[in-house]
Structures are given as structure tokens and as C-alpha cells.
Write an enzyme that holds these catalytic residues in place. Structure first.
Site, PDB file in Angstrom:
ATOM      1  N   CYS A  81       0.848  -1.207   0.000  1.00  0.00           N
ATOM      2  CA  CYS A  81       0.000   0.000   0.000  1.00  0.00           C
ATOM      3  C   CYS A  81       0.881   1.255   0.000  1.00  0.00           C
ATOM      4  CB  CYS A  81      -0.999  -0.025   1.154  1.00  0.00           C
ATOM      5  SG  CYS A  81      -2.345   1.169   0.920  1.00  0.00           S
ATOM      6  N   HIS A 181      -3.729  -4.675  -0.376  1.00  0.00           N
ATOM      7  CA  HIS A 181      -3.300  -5.259   0.892  1.00  0.00           C
ATOM      8  C   HIS A 181      -3.388  -6.779   0.817  1.00  0.00           C
ATOM      9  CE1 HIS A 181      -3.075  -1.668   3.517  1.00  0.00           C
ATOM     10  NE2 HIS A 181      -4.022  -1.190   2.739  1.00  0.00           N
ATOM     11  N   GLU A 183      -2.417  -8.817   3.008  1.00  0.00           N
ATOM     12  CA  GLU A 183      -2.772  -9.312   4.345  1.00  0.00           C
ATOM     13  C   GLU A 183      -4.264  -9.191   4.635  1.00  0.00           C
ATOM     14  OE1 GLU A 183      -2.262  -4.932   5.160  1.00  0.00           O
ATOM     15  OE2 GLU A 183      -1.514  -6.413   3.723  1.00  0.00           O
TER      16      GLU A 183
END
Length: 200
Positions: A81, A181, A183
Site C-alpha cells: 500500500c 493489501h 494481508e
């Protein structure tokens, strides 16, 4: 087991990045220690918020030296990001231009889109030969939250579209970076992080 440092410089989804990397088998340490960041098998630079604020935090932990030395030694770095955005030459937010880490060529600028931020799930057009996206289907979706992006750079460029095309990910030498992202992208993000870990 690969040793990965998630760089703590006061910004970013540190714990979620840590958990996601641990899920795919990494030995993860979250730290602001430059020597640990320099010595790890892989370095992750996370980031949320404003480009200039992230750069200020990075300067506090000597990140430019660490990243430059890792790149020069061909040692893996992953930006996520705003952690991706700060790897570029410059960022422009609210009319203010800030210097980035400069390991990737390009400028971060506001997306030309009717709705900002670009928030939610989106597909990407993976670069031919990409190691990050190896084994992932073309309709795989990743989770984005951003209003700024890079439109042009060098390397293996994976693109996405929100109002206009932009760089969703880039792979250039030891540097990998994603605007989305991983994650927060469920199984797709885990697969991408596992792919990255195989390069570490």
C-alpha cells in the site's frame, strides 16, 4: 524458515501483516531496528495514511539506507500500500510534493476516478512472468484502499483499473510491491505472500 522483518516506523497494519506472513510459514519480527531490518532474509515495508507522514516515519528508522543497501545486495524487499508508494521517486498529495525512497522510478499521484478512495475488491492484470501472481487465476480479487497511485514505472507491472488504469503491483529485481493489501485479501493474499516468500 525464512526470517522476515516487518518494519515498524509508526505506520501500517503491522500485526495483520505479521499474522499473514506467519500463516504462510515465515518467522516474522516486527521492529524499528535498522540492523534487524538489514539482516533479515526479507524486509516488508507496510504503510497506511499520507505519503509525507510515512516518509517522515521512515527517516526516523534510517529506512532509506537499509532499503538502498538491501536493493544493492539483491536482497528482497516487499512494499505494501503506502509502503509500495514510498518506494518510488516522489509522491504528490494535496498539492505537496515529497521525496520518496527512490528505489523504483515513478510518481505517486491522485487517481482520476469519480469515487475515492478506491476501496474494496478488484481484479488485476498480472504481468507476464510474474512470480508474485504465479498460480493465481485471472479473476482473482485483491483488497484495495487508496486514493493515490503510480501510473507508470519499470519492471514487471501488474495493473488494475479504478476510473483509470494504475499500477497494482510491480516486480523489479529484489523489489516487489503491491498497491493492494495482501494481508487483507484472504486466500489470494496468502498465495501471493507465499509466492513472495519463495523468492526470499
Amino acid at each position: 524458515m525464512k526470517r522476515v522483518v516487518v518494519l515498524d516506523y509508526g505506520s501500517g497494519n503491522l500485526r495483520s501483516a505479521q499474522r499473514a506472513l506467519e500463516r504462510v510459514g515465515a518467522d516474522v519480527k516486527v521492529t524499528a531496528d535498522p540492523s534487524a531490518a538489514a539482516g533479515a532474509d526479507g524486509l516488508v515495508v507496510p504503510g497506511v495514511g499520507a505519503f509525507a507522514a510515512c516518509m517522515a516515519g521512515l527517516s526516523e528508522v534510517d529506512a532509506k539506507r537499509v532499503v538502498d543497501e538491501r536493493v544493492a545486495a539483491d536482497r528482497p524487499v516487499l512494499g505494501i500500500c503506502v509502503g509500495m508508494q514510498v518506494l518510488f521517486d516522489r509522491g504528490i498529495e494535496h498539492g505537496v510534493e515529497s521525496e520518496g525512497l527512490g528505489v523504483l522510478p515513478g510518481r505517486v499521484e491522485r487517481l482520476a476516478a469519480p469515487i475515492l478512495p478506491h476501496m474494496g475488491w478488484n481484479t488485476v492484470s498480472a504481468a507476464e512472468g510474474s512470480r508474485l501472481f504465479a498460480g493465481l487465476d485471472a479473476d482473482t480479487r485483491f483488497y484495495f484502499v487508496h486514493s493515490y497511485a503510480v501510473h507508470d514505472t519499470e519492471g514487471l507491472v501488474t495493473s488494475a483499473e479504478h476510473g483509470e488504469p494504475f499500477v497494482a503491483a510491480v516486480e523489479r529485481g529484489p523489489v516487489s510491491a503491491t498497491q493492494f493489501h495482501p494481508e487483507k485479501s484472504g486466500d489470494a493474499g496468502a498465495a501471493l505472500l507465499e509466492n513472495w516468500l519463495q523468492t526470499v
